[in-house]
Scaffold this active site. Structure first.
Site, short mmCIF file in Angstrom:
data_model
loop_
_atom_site.label_atom_id
_atom_site.label_comp_id
_atom_site.label_asym_id
_atom_site.label_seq_id
_atom_site.Cartn_x
_atom_site.Cartn_y
_atom_site.Cartn_z
N ASP A 92 0.83 -1.20 0.00
CA ASP A 92 0.00 0.00 0.00
C ASP A 92 0.86 1.25 0.00
O ASP A 92 0.37 2.36 -0.16
CB ASP A 92 -0.99 0.00 1.17
CG ASP A 92 -0.31 -0.09 2.53
OD1 ASP A 92 0.93 -0.17 2.59
OD2 ASP A 92 -1.03 -0.12 3.54
N SER A 93 2.19 1.05 0.13
CA SER A 93 3.15 2.14 -0.05
C SER A 93 3.10 2.71 -1.46
O SER A 93 3.69 3.75 -1.73
CB SER A 93 4.56 1.67 0.28
OG SER A 93 4.86 0.49 -0.45
N LYS A 161 -1.02 -9.53 2.45
CA LYS A 161 -0.50 -9.03 3.72
C LYS A 161 -1.52 -8.10 4.34
O LYS A 161 -2.15 -7.32 3.63
CB LYS A 161 0.83 -8.30 3.53
CG LYS A 161 1.46 -7.81 4.85
CD LYS A 161 2.86 -7.28 4.66
CE LYS A 161 2.89 -5.88 4.05
NZ LYS A 161 2.30 -4.85 4.96
N GLU A 229 7.80 -4.07 11.86
CA GLU A 229 8.27 -2.75 11.45
C GLU A 229 8.55 -1.87 12.66
O GLU A 229 7.72 -1.76 13.57
CB GLU A 229 7.24 -2.07 10.55
CG GLU A 229 7.70 -0.70 10.03
CD GLU A 229 6.83 -0.15 8.93
OE1 GLU A 229 7.08 1.00 8.50
OE2 GLU A 229 5.90 -0.85 8.48
#
Length: 312
Positions: A92-93, A161, A229
């Site tokens: 989604d980056s 994901k 993360e």
């Protein structure tokens, strides 16, 4: 049987007839003598097969690390695969790196699916994983499965994901029960940045217990791997040692089983201040700036196109 493995699932051994997913030559079938490269009539080596989720779990068991990068188009996908990247993420980056948004929140399923289709179509070996974007899975297990099915059918990805630990265990279980492999994502979860108060390291101090519970929950629910993360390296190492599924670090230290970066960060296409965990392996911004500048100058001066690039 779904490819997604529960935390206590053992990876199967690659059969003798299959080429190694890590690029080695295929083993000759039992009872067949391997021919030399110069033997007349020898068949060309079979291409490496597609990497599966169980291959990555097996890699962890054997102590082999693997690399993951984001990709959003056919050219980077093919190049990264050729360079040895085992898993490609249509993240989604793309919101930040393709569509020009400030956060990942605005990107939609309909915007990500064409990108995922391009990546999947351009590769033959890498495992292709797609992010479920914000708003496409939070409402219910049924919503999550419906969204993931679109990515599997319309884009041809091999896994999805999603972000969240304990709170997403039922989603992961529903997806794996539907035959859809799931990569979990815990620690700092960008889709929840407003709830988390911005980009902050997660799991420090007393919050470490909660992160451990998140890791255990996603593994028990059936995730085949988990991204961590912006997590303290010691805590990430503890999670990696405890779980049977591979951990993928991004700002989580060197003890993770794999690492992932946004490719525009890794290759230096995006400029400006970068997160502490980003290492720039190239300076594509400067390379492209120089190339485009030269092109503009040659067009304006009449140097391009040269006679040999024109037709009579």
């Amino acid at each position: 049987m779904p490819e997604a493995a529960h935390s206590n699932q053992t990876a199967s051994t690659t059969s003798a007839e299959e080429p190694s997913p890590y690029g080695g030559a295929a083993t000759a079938p039992s009872g067949t003598a391997a021919r030399g490269a110069g033997d007349a009539g020898s068949a060309p080596a079979a291409p490496p097969r597609r990497i599966r989720t169980l291959d990555l779990i097996k890699a962890k068991a054997e102590g082999r690390r693997w690399a993951m990068l984001t990709s959003y188009d056919q050219y980077t996908a093919a190049l990264f695969e050729q360079a040895g990247v085992e898993a490609l993420l249509i993240g989604d980056s793309a919101a930040n790196n393709v569509y020009g948004h400030d956060t990942t929140l605005p990107v939609t399923v309909d915007e990500l699916i064409p990108l995922a289709r391009a990546v999947a179509s351009a590769t033959s070996r890498a495992l292709i994983v797609a992010d479920l974007p914000f708003g496409s899975y939070e409402v219910s297990d049924e919503q999550a499965v419906a969204t993931a099915v679109r990515f599997m059918k319309e884009a041809g990805v091999h896994a999805i994901k999603l972000e969240g630990g304990v709170r997403m265990a039922s989603r992961i279980r529903a997806l794996t029960n539907a035959g859809i492999p799931v990569m979990a994502h815990i620690g700092f979860t960008p889709q929840a940045e407003h709830n988390l108060g911005g980009y902050k390291v997660q799991g420090r101090g007393g919050a470490g217990d909660a992160l451990l519970e998140d890791a255990r929950a996603v593994a028990e629910a059936g995730a085949f791997s988990v991204v961590m993360e912006m997590v303290p390296s010691g805590l990430a190492g503890q999670v990696t040692a405890e779980l049977d599924i591979p951990t993928v670090g991004i700002g989580a230290g060197a003890d993770c089983d794999a690492q992932v970066l946004v490719w525009q960060d890794m290759a230096g296409l995006r400029t400006g201040r970068a997160p502490r965990f980003v290492k720039r392996y190239a300076d594509l911004h400067s390379v492209l700036t120089e190339a485009v500048g030269t092109y503009v100058d040659e067009v304006k001066s009449g140097v391009f196109p040269e006679p040999e690039r024109s037709f009579d």
